[in-house]
Design a protein around this motif. Sequence first.
Motif, PDB file in Angstrom:
ATOM      1  N   PHE A 128     -15.700  35.153 -14.823  1.00  7.40           N
ATOM      2  CA  PHE A 128     -16.828  34.453 -15.430  1.00  7.40           C
ATOM      3  C   PHE A 128     -16.817  32.969 -15.091  1.00  7.40           C
ATOM      4  CE2 PHE A 128     -16.754  38.122 -18.489  1.00  7.40           C
ATOM      5  CZ  PHE A 128     -17.946  38.674 -18.040  1.00  7.40           C
ATOM      6  N   LYS A 129     -15.623  32.354 -15.067  1.00  2.00           N
ATOM      7  CA  LYS A 129     -15.531  30.933 -14.733  1.00  2.00           C
ATOM      8  C   LYS A 129     -15.906  30.654 -13.281  1.00  2.00           C
ATOM      9  CE  LYS A 129     -12.256  28.791 -17.877  1.00  2.00           C
ATOM     10  NZ  LYS A 129     -10.938  28.163 -18.005  1.00  2.00           N
ATOM     11  N   LEU A 130     -15.452  31.517 -12.384  1.00  5.54           N
ATOM     12  CA  LEU A 130     -15.673  31.280 -10.958  1.00  5.54           C
ATOM     13  C   LEU A 130     -17.024  31.792 -10.455  1.00  5.54           C
ATOM     14  CD1 LEU A 130     -12.085  32.032  -9.685  1.00  5.54           C
ATOM     15  CD2 LEU A 130     -13.172  29.806  -9.938  1.00  5.54           C
ATOM     16  N   TRP A 131     -17.723  32.547 -11.277  1.00  4.74           N
ATOM     17  CA  TRP A 131     -19.031  33.103 -10.909  1.00  4.74           C
ATOM     18  C   TRP A 131     -19.968  32.007 -10.430  1.00  4.74           C
ATOM     19  CZ3 TRP A 131     -21.227  38.024 -10.983  1.00  4.74           C
ATOM     20  CH2 TRP A 131     -22.607  38.082 -10.921  1.00  4.74           C
ATOM     21  N   LYS A 132     -19.988  30.885 -11.136  1.00  4.29           N
ATOM     22  CA  LYS A 132     -20.939  29.802 -10.841  1.00  4.29           C
ATOM     23  C   LYS A 132     -20.757  29.225  -9.442  1.00  4.29           C
ATOM     24  CE  LYS A 132     -20.608  28.508 -15.598  1.00  4.29           C
ATOM     25  NZ  LYS A 132     -19.941  27.567 -16.451  1.00  4.29           N
ATOM     26  N   THR A 133     -19.523  29.124  -8.981  1.00  3.01           N
ATOM     27  CA  THR A 133     -19.284  28.532  -7.667  1.00  3.01           C
ATOM     28  C   THR A 133     -19.332  29.556  -6.542  1.00  3.01           C
ATOM     29  OG1 THR A 133     -16.889  28.739  -7.927  1.00  3.01           O
ATOM     30  CG2 THR A 133     -17.879  26.650  -8.581  1.00  3.01           C
ATOM     31  N   ALA A 134     -19.167  30.828  -6.865  1.00  2.00           N
ATOM     32  CA  ALA A 134     -19.112  31.847  -5.823  1.00  2.00           C
ATOM     33  C   ALA A 134     -20.474  32.467  -5.526  1.00  2.00           C
ATOM     34  CB  ALA A 134     -18.126  32.935  -6.220  1.00  2.00           C
ATOM     35  N   ILE A 135     -21.294  32.642  -6.528  1.00  2.00           N
ATOM     36  CA  ILE A 135     -22.575  33.321  -6.344  1.00  2.00           C
ATOM     37  C   ILE A 135     -23.683  32.297  -6.517  1.00  2.00           C
ATOM     38  CG2 ILE A 135     -24.073  35.170  -7.174  1.00  2.00           C
ATOM     39  CD1 ILE A 135     -21.491  36.625  -7.978  1.00  2.00           C
ATOM     40  N   ILE A 136     -24.242  31.906  -5.368  1.00  2.00           N
ATOM     41  CA  ILE A 136     -25.245  30.847  -5.354  1.00  2.00           C
ATOM     42  C   ILE A 136     -26.580  31.431  -4.895  1.00  2.00           C
ATOM     43  CG2 ILE A 136     -25.871  28.612  -4.372  1.00  2.00           C
ATOM     44  CD1 ILE A 136     -22.794  28.253  -3.881  1.00  2.00           C
ATOM     45  N   GLY A 137     -27.567  31.364  -5.739  1.00  2.00           N
ATOM     46  CA  GLY A 137     -28.914  31.795  -5.392  1.00  2.00           C
ATOM     47  C   GLY A 137     -29.093  33.302  -5.363  1.00  2.00           C
ATOM     48  N   LYS A 138     -30.327  33.694  -5.040  1.00  2.00           N
ATOM     49  CA  LYS A 138     -30.677  35.116  -5.007  1.00  2.00           C
ATOM     50  C   LYS A 138     -29.936  35.849  -3.896  1.00  2.00           C
ATOM     51  CE  LYS A 138     -35.261  34.424  -6.925  1.00  2.00           C
ATOM     52  NZ  LYS A 138     -36.706  34.451  -6.673  1.00  2.00           N
ATOM     53  N   PHE A 139     -29.776  35.174  -2.763  1.00  2.00           N
ATOM     54  CA  PHE A 139     -29.075  35.807  -1.648  1.00  2.00           C
ATOM     55  C   PHE A 139     -27.630  36.125  -2.034  1.00  2.00           C
ATOM     56  CE2 PHE A 139     -26.373  35.572   2.107  1.00  2.00           C
ATOM     57  CZ  PHE A 139     -26.911  36.614   2.840  1.00  2.00           C
ATOM     58  N   GLY A 140     -26.948  35.173  -2.649  1.00  2.00           N
ATOM     59  CA  GLY A 140     -25.571  35.399  -3.078  1.00  2.00           C
ATOM     60  C   GLY A 140     -25.478  36.534  -4.075  1.00  2.00           C
ATOM     61  N   LEU A 141     -26.443  36.594  -4.981  1.00  3.02           N
ATOM     62  CA  LEU A 141     -26.464  37.677  -5.965  1.00  3.02           C
ATOM     63  C   LEU A 141     -26.670  39.033  -5.283  1.00  3.02           C
ATOM     64  CD1 LEU A 141     -26.251  38.246  -8.974  1.00  3.02           C
ATOM     65  CD2 LEU A 141     -28.719  37.944  -9.139  1.00  3.02           C
ATOM     66  N   CYS A 142     -27.537  39.061  -4.270  1.00  2.00           N
ATOM     67  CA  CYS A 142     -27.764  40.305  -3.516  1.00  2.00           C
ATOM     68  C   CYS A 142     -26.504  40.747  -2.776  1.00  2.00           C
ATOM     69  CB  CYS A 142     -28.911  40.137  -2.527  1.00  2.00           C
ATOM     70  SG  CYS A 142     -30.529  40.048  -3.301  1.00  2.00           S
ATOM     71  N   VAL A 143     -25.842  39.809  -2.110  1.00  2.00           N
ATOM     72  CA  VAL A 143     -24.607  40.141  -1.390  1.00  2.00           C
ATOM     73  C   VAL A 143     -23.557  40.654  -2.375  1.00  2.00           C
ATOM     74  CG1 VAL A 143     -22.684  39.207  -0.041  1.00  2.00           C
ATOM     75  CG2 VAL A 143     -25.030  38.564   0.524  1.00  2.00           C
ATOM     76  N   PHE A 144     -23.431  39.987  -3.521  1.00  2.00           N
ATOM     77  CA  PHE A 144     -22.489  40.429  -4.551  1.00  2.00           C
ATOM     78  C   PHE A 144     -22.823  41.856  -4.994  1.00  2.00           C
ATOM     79  CE2 PHE A 144     -21.746  41.093  -9.091  1.00  2.00           C
ATOM     80  CZ  PHE A 144     -20.365  41.003  -9.129  1.00  2.00           C
TER      81      PHE A 144
END
Length: 179
Positions: A128-144
């Motif tokens: 949860f803490k690292l989510w903000k720096t690792a998943i950036i934008g819609k593209f990052g969310l899609c890749v995740f």
Amino acid sequence: MKILFELFVTFFKIGLFTFGGGYAMIPLLQAELVTKKHWTDDKELMDYYCIGQSTPGIISVNVATFIGYKMKRVRGAIVATLGIIMPSLIIIMALAHILSLYMANEYVASAFAGVRIVVVALIAEAVFKLWKTAIIGKFGLCVFGLALASLLAFNLSPILLVLAAGVLGLALYWRSRKK
């Protein structure tokens, strides 16, 4: 010389108080290296974790080596690596014989069951803490989402996913440079 000692002590402490492997060390690494020592930031720590995940060896050892190298090159890498592995070596050698004698004991088994539960909570908190720096934008969310679905539904190799994500990241970088 002082920074080498500080590297050793910091990573020794992290290694000493962490159970559950590399992922369980995320909260301690973040607290010590980012918040307390300011040797790195959340983004760089996540980068080290990503590299550590895709290279041979134990993730936490790889991260210690990267931070040590950043701080004091080869000597720092060696000292930080020794710092993080020494507690495990000492504890394992000291407890191996004792555990073999008492592992069948219901109290010992129950204690380890409790430790496993806390390790899962520590990993969830770190995610949860690292989510903000690792998943950036819609593209990052899609890749995740695709990576998670691939892992859960198709049991794809994490190595293939890391390589595919790296290739995808490079492709996007080259595409953005052409514009």
